[in-house]
Design a protein around this motif. Structure first.
Motif, PDB file in Angstrom:
ATOM      1  N   GLY A 213       0.777  -1.239   0.000  1.00 30.39           N
ATOM      2  CA  GLY A 213       0.000   0.000   0.000  1.00 30.39           C
ATOM      3  C   GLY A 213       0.797   1.271   0.000  1.00 30.39           C
ATOM      4  N   ARG A 214       2.090   1.183  -0.270  1.00 29.86           N
ATOM      5  CA  ARG A 214       2.941   2.369  -0.343  1.00 29.86           C
ATOM      6  C   ARG A 214       3.775   2.341  -1.613  1.00 29.86           C
ATOM      7  NH1 ARG A 214       4.572   5.211   4.379  1.00 29.86           N
ATOM      8  NH2 ARG A 214       3.393   4.644   6.243  1.00 29.86           N
ATOM      9  N   VAL A 215       4.211   3.514  -2.051  1.00 24.61           N
ATOM     10  CA  VAL A 215       5.196   3.570  -3.129  1.00 24.61           C
ATOM     11  C   VAL A 215       6.563   3.368  -2.489  1.00 24.61           C
ATOM     12  CG1 VAL A 215       6.242   4.976  -4.937  1.00 24.61           C
ATOM     13  CG2 VAL A 215       3.782   5.108  -4.541  1.00 24.61           C
ATOM     14  N   LEU A 216       7.086   2.161  -2.651  1.00 23.61           N
ATOM     15  CA  LEU A 216       8.359   1.832  -2.005  1.00 23.61           C
ATOM     16  C   LEU A 216       9.542   2.397  -2.778  1.00 23.61           C
ATOM     17  CD1 LEU A 216       9.746   0.256   0.293  1.00 23.61           C
ATOM     18  CD2 LEU A 216       9.802  -1.726  -1.232  1.00 23.61           C
ATOM     19  N   GLU A 217       9.411   2.430  -4.110  1.00 27.55           N
ATOM     20  CA  GLU A 217      10.503   2.919  -4.943  1.00 27.55           C
ATOM     21  C   GLU A 217       9.929   3.466  -6.237  1.00 27.55           C
ATOM     22  OE1 GLU A 217      14.783   1.364  -6.830  1.00 27.55           O
ATOM     23  OE2 GLU A 217      13.619   0.083  -5.479  1.00 27.55           O
ATOM     24  N   GLN A 218      10.500   4.556  -6.736  1.00 26.03           N
ATOM     25  CA  GLN A 218      10.068   5.104  -8.012  1.00 26.03           C
ATOM     26  C   GLN A 218      11.241   5.809  -8.690  1.00 26.03           C
ATOM     27  OE1 GLN A 218       7.358   8.550  -7.818  1.00 26.03           O
ATOM     28  NE2 GLN A 218       7.585   8.471  -5.588  1.00 26.03           N
ATOM     29  N   GLY A 219      11.145   5.902 -10.002  1.00 25.98           N
ATOM     30  CA  GLY A 219      12.201   6.553 -10.753  1.00 25.98           C
ATOM     31  C   GLY A 219      12.083   6.213 -12.221  1.00 25.98           C
ATOM     32  N   PRO A 220      13.065   6.590 -13.036  1.00 29.71           N
ATOM     33  CA  PRO A 220      13.047   6.251 -14.461  1.00 29.71           C
ATOM     34  C   PRO A 220      12.981   4.736 -14.651  1.00 29.71           C
ATOM     35  CG  PRO A 220      14.778   7.846 -13.963  1.00 29.71           C
ATOM     36  CD  PRO A 220      14.264   7.356 -12.647  1.00 29.71           C
ATOM     37  N   PRO A 221      12.317   4.274 -15.710  1.00 28.00           N
ATOM     38  CA  PRO A 221      12.187   2.829 -15.929  1.00 28.00           C
ATOM     39  C   PRO A 221      13.518   2.091 -15.917  1.00 28.00           C
ATOM     40  CG  PRO A 221      10.777   4.029 -17.447  1.00 28.00           C
ATOM     41  CD  PRO A 221      11.604   5.056 -16.745  1.00 28.00           C
ATOM     42  N   GLY A 222      14.545   2.661 -16.541  1.00 27.26           N
ATOM     43  CA  GLY A 222      15.832   1.989 -16.589  1.00 27.26           C
ATOM     44  C   GLY A 222      16.418   1.749 -15.220  1.00 27.26           C
ATOM     45  N   GLN A 223      16.179   2.695 -14.316  1.00 19.18           N
ATOM     46  CA  GLN A 223      16.725   2.550 -12.966  1.00 19.18           C
ATOM     47  C   GLN A 223      15.906   1.563 -12.139  1.00 19.18           C
ATOM     48  OE1 GLN A 223      15.367   4.551  -9.724  1.00 19.18           O
ATOM     49  NE2 GLN A 223      16.398   2.726  -8.941  1.00 19.18           N
ATOM     50  N   VAL A 224      14.588   1.748 -12.092  1.00 18.20           N
ATOM     51  CA  VAL A 224      13.750   0.899 -11.237  1.00 18.20           C
ATOM     52  C   VAL A 224      13.733  -0.539 -11.736  1.00 18.20           C
ATOM     53  CG1 VAL A 224      11.411   0.503 -10.361  1.00 18.20           C
ATOM     54  CG2 VAL A 224      12.312   2.837 -10.502  1.00 18.20           C
ATOM     55  N   LEU A 225      13.624  -0.719 -13.052  1.00 22.60           N
ATOM     56  CA  LEU A 225      13.547  -2.072 -13.604  1.00 22.60           C
ATOM     57  C   LEU A 225      14.912  -2.701 -13.831  1.00 22.60           C
ATOM     58  CD1 LEU A 225      10.690  -1.511 -16.237  1.00 22.60           C
ATOM     59  CD2 LEU A 225      10.493  -2.402 -13.904  1.00 22.60           C
ATOM     60  N   GLY A 226      15.936  -1.867 -14.005  1.00 19.88           N
ATOM     61  CA  GLY A 226      17.253  -2.404 -14.307  1.00 19.88           C
ATOM     62  C   GLY A 226      18.219  -2.416 -13.152  1.00 19.88           C
ATOM     63  N   ASP A 227      18.075  -1.464 -12.225  1.00 20.95           N
ATOM     64  CA  ASP A 227      19.011  -1.370 -11.103  1.00 20.95           C
ATOM     65  C   ASP A 227      18.291  -0.843  -9.868  1.00 20.95           C
ATOM     66  OD1 ASP A 227      21.382  -1.434  -9.674  1.00 20.95           O
ATOM     67  OD2 ASP A 227      22.029   0.561 -10.359  1.00 20.95           O
ATOM     68  N   PRO A 228      17.287  -1.584  -9.384  1.00 18.81           N
ATOM     69  CA  PRO A 228      16.492  -1.102  -8.246  1.00 18.81           C
ATOM     70  C   PRO A 228      17.309  -0.975  -6.972  1.00 18.81           C
ATOM     71  CG  PRO A 228      15.971  -3.387  -8.713  1.00 18.81           C
ATOM     72  CD  PRO A 228      16.857  -2.921  -9.824  1.00 18.81           C
ATOM     73  N   VAL A 229      16.899  -0.023  -6.153  1.00 20.10           N
ATOM     74  CA  VAL A 229      17.597   0.239  -4.897  1.00 20.10           C
ATOM     75  C   VAL A 229      17.106  -0.680  -3.786  1.00 20.10           C
ATOM     76  CG1 VAL A 229      18.004   1.956  -3.095  1.00 20.10           C
ATOM     77  CG2 VAL A 229      18.037   2.640  -5.515  1.00 20.10           C
ATOM     78  N   GLU A 230      15.792  -0.858  -3.713  1.00 19.43           N
ATOM     79  CA  GLU A 230      15.198  -1.588  -2.603  1.00 19.43           C
ATOM     80  C   GLU A 230      15.275  -3.104  -2.812  1.00 19.43           C
ATOM     81  OE1 GLU A 230      14.069  -0.281   0.155  1.00 19.43           O
ATOM     82  OE2 GLU A 230      14.317   1.821  -0.470  1.00 19.43           O
ATOM     83  N   ALA A 231      15.560  -3.813  -1.738  1.00 18.36           N
ATOM     84  CA  ALA A 231      15.640  -5.274  -1.809  1.00 18.36           C
ATOM     85  C   ALA A 231      14.303  -5.888  -2.215  1.00 18.36           C
ATOM     86  CB  ALA A 231      16.087  -5.834  -0.458  1.00 18.36           C
ATOM     87  N   ARG A 232      13.203  -5.306  -1.738  1.00 17.46           N
ATOM     88  CA  ARG A 232      11.875  -5.838  -2.077  1.00 17.46           C
ATOM     89  C   ARG A 232      11.599  -5.677  -3.568  1.00 17.46           C
ATOM     90  NH1 ARG A 232       8.579  -8.495  -3.472  1.00 17.46           N
ATOM     91  NH2 ARG A 232       6.354  -8.520  -3.002  1.00 17.46           N
ATOM     92  N   THR A 233      12.035  -4.573  -4.144  1.00 17.47           N
ATOM     93  CA  THR A 233      11.873  -4.378  -5.590  1.00 17.47           C
ATOM     94  C   THR A 233      12.678  -5.412  -6.350  1.00 17.47           C
ATOM     95  OG1 THR A 233      11.788  -1.991  -5.110  1.00 17.47           O
ATOM     96  CG2 THR A 233      11.877  -2.647  -7.413  1.00 17.47           C
ATOM     97  N   ARG A 234      13.892  -5.647  -5.926  1.00 15.22           N
ATOM     98  CA  ARG A 234      14.742  -6.647  -6.579  1.00 15.22           C
ATOM     99  C   ARG A 234      14.108  -8.030  -6.502  1.00 15.22           C
ATOM    100  NH1 ARG A 234      18.840  -3.617  -3.912  1.00 15.22           N
ATOM    101  NH2 ARG A 234      19.079  -5.235  -2.319  1.00 15.22           N
ATOM    102  N   GLN A 235      13.525  -8.341  -5.351  1.00 17.43           N
ATOM    103  CA  GLN A 235      12.875  -9.642  -5.175  1.00 17.43           C
ATOM    104  C   GLN A 235      11.692  -9.786  -6.127  1.00 17.43           C
ATOM    105  OE1 GLN A 235      10.424 -10.173  -1.634  1.00 17.43           O
ATOM    106  NE2 GLN A 235      11.377 -12.178  -1.282  1.00 17.43           N
ATOM    107  N   PHE A 236      10.881  -8.744  -6.218  1.00 17.84           N
ATOM    108  CA  PHE A 236       9.715  -8.768  -7.105  1.00 17.84           C
ATOM    109  C   PHE A 236      10.142  -8.949  -8.560  1.00 17.84           C
ATOM    110  CE2 PHE A 236       7.069  -6.199  -9.994  1.00 17.84           C
ATOM    111  CZ  PHE A 236       5.885  -6.906  -9.921  1.00 17.84           C
ATOM    112  N   LEU A 237      11.125  -8.186  -8.987  1.00 20.12           N
ATOM    113  CA  LEU A 237      11.568  -8.255 -10.375  1.00 20.12           C
ATOM    114  C   LEU A 237      12.232  -9.599 -10.693  1.00 20.12           C
ATOM    115  CD1 LEU A 237      12.907  -4.626 -10.832  1.00 20.12           C
ATOM    116  CD2 LEU A 237      10.822  -5.607 -11.804  1.00 20.12           C
ATOM    117  N   ALA A 238      12.897 -10.194  -9.713  1.00 26.43           N
ATOM    118  CA  ALA A 238      13.502 -11.508  -9.930  1.00 26.43           C
ATOM    119  C   ALA A 238      12.428 -12.536 -10.262  1.00 26.43           C
ATOM    120  CB  ALA A 238      14.285 -11.934  -8.685  1.00 26.43           C
TER     121      ALA A 238
END
Length: 246
Positions: A213-238
């Motif tokens: 229910g929160r925006v955990l991470e946001q930014g340009p597509p290349g950054q969020v989808l290619g080099d995410p900062v948050e571990a949860r984002t990395r887990q989701f994309l994996a």
């Protein structure tokens, strides 16, 4: 800034769906909302369109607090188009009648004017020859394009798209995505919830990853989808990569 969501909270019973969510959208910007099922993407879109009432926080459109209880929701919805993952076309009405229903019955526009604008849009998306057809005579991709045209005939300031390709066969996804890409080229401001990561990378100006229910991470597509900062984002994309969807 066209849209601003500040500390938006929404619960259904004991289930907290939006938990102090913050998001801004500039005019002509395209924002892709990504995240696991239940992260709040669809609920956020419904709250912005005032189909769901928030419990706390504010949502402003063009500087107006549209979550103020004194606001006329029907007037606000004239500025916001919402397209669902299921097409929600009336099966007993033709394509043209589906598109012109709200402009003529709700917004009291002259029938000839509404029809002319509807035909302009249908011609633009290659469906002018389907104006007299009923929805069950159209493919899923054609029905979804009609649903998008129905949302566009009122010239909205903001277009909300809720998983508009998820109900389509894979071969039909491309025609809908092409239409959305063309709308971006026109400068349409859009917020789209999507599982199509490749498309989000191509069309979005910014990707927002929602989690609990929160925006955990946001930014340009290349950054969020290619080099995410948050571990949860990395887990989701994996997991998305494992499924072959990125």
């Amino acid at each position: 800034m066209l849209l601003e969501c500040t500390e938006v909270r929404k619960s259904f019973g004991d289930a907290v769906v939006l938990d102090g969510l913050d998001l801004t959208v500039d005019e002509h910007e395209v924002i892709a909302l990504i995240g696991a099922s239940g992260s709040g993407k669809s609920t956020l879109l419904r709250c912005v369109n005032l189909l769901a009432e928030i419990d706390d926080g504010t949502i402003t459109l063009d500087g107006e607090d549209i979550t103020d209880p004194r606001v006329n929701a029907d007037v606000v919805r004239q500025k916001i188009g919402l397209v669902f993952q299921s097409y929600n076309l009336f099966p007993h009405m033709t394509v043209l009648d589906n598109i012109t229903l709200a402009p003529t019955k709700v917004h009291q526009r002259p029938a000839a004017e509404a029809k002319a604008q509807a035909m302009e849009w249908l011609d633009r998306v290659g469906l002018a020859d389907k104006a007299g057809s009923y929805p069950d005579r159209l493919s899923g991709g054609q029905q979804q394009r009609v649903a998008i045209v129905r949302a566009l005939v009122n010239s909205p300031r903001l277009l909300l798209l809720d998983e508009v390709t998820s109900a389509l066969d894979p071969e039909l996804v491309g025609e809908v995505l092409t239409m959305i890409r063309d709308l971006k080229g026109d400068g349409m401001t859009m917020v789209l919830a999507t599982h199509e990561m490749g498309f989000a990378r191509q069309v979005a100006d910014r990707v927002a990853f929602l989690d609990k229910g929160r925006v955990l991470e946001q930014g340009p597509p290349g950054q969020v989808l290619g080099d995410p900062v948050e571990a949860r984002t990395r887990q989701f994309l994996a997991r998305i990569i494992e499924a072959g969807r990125l």
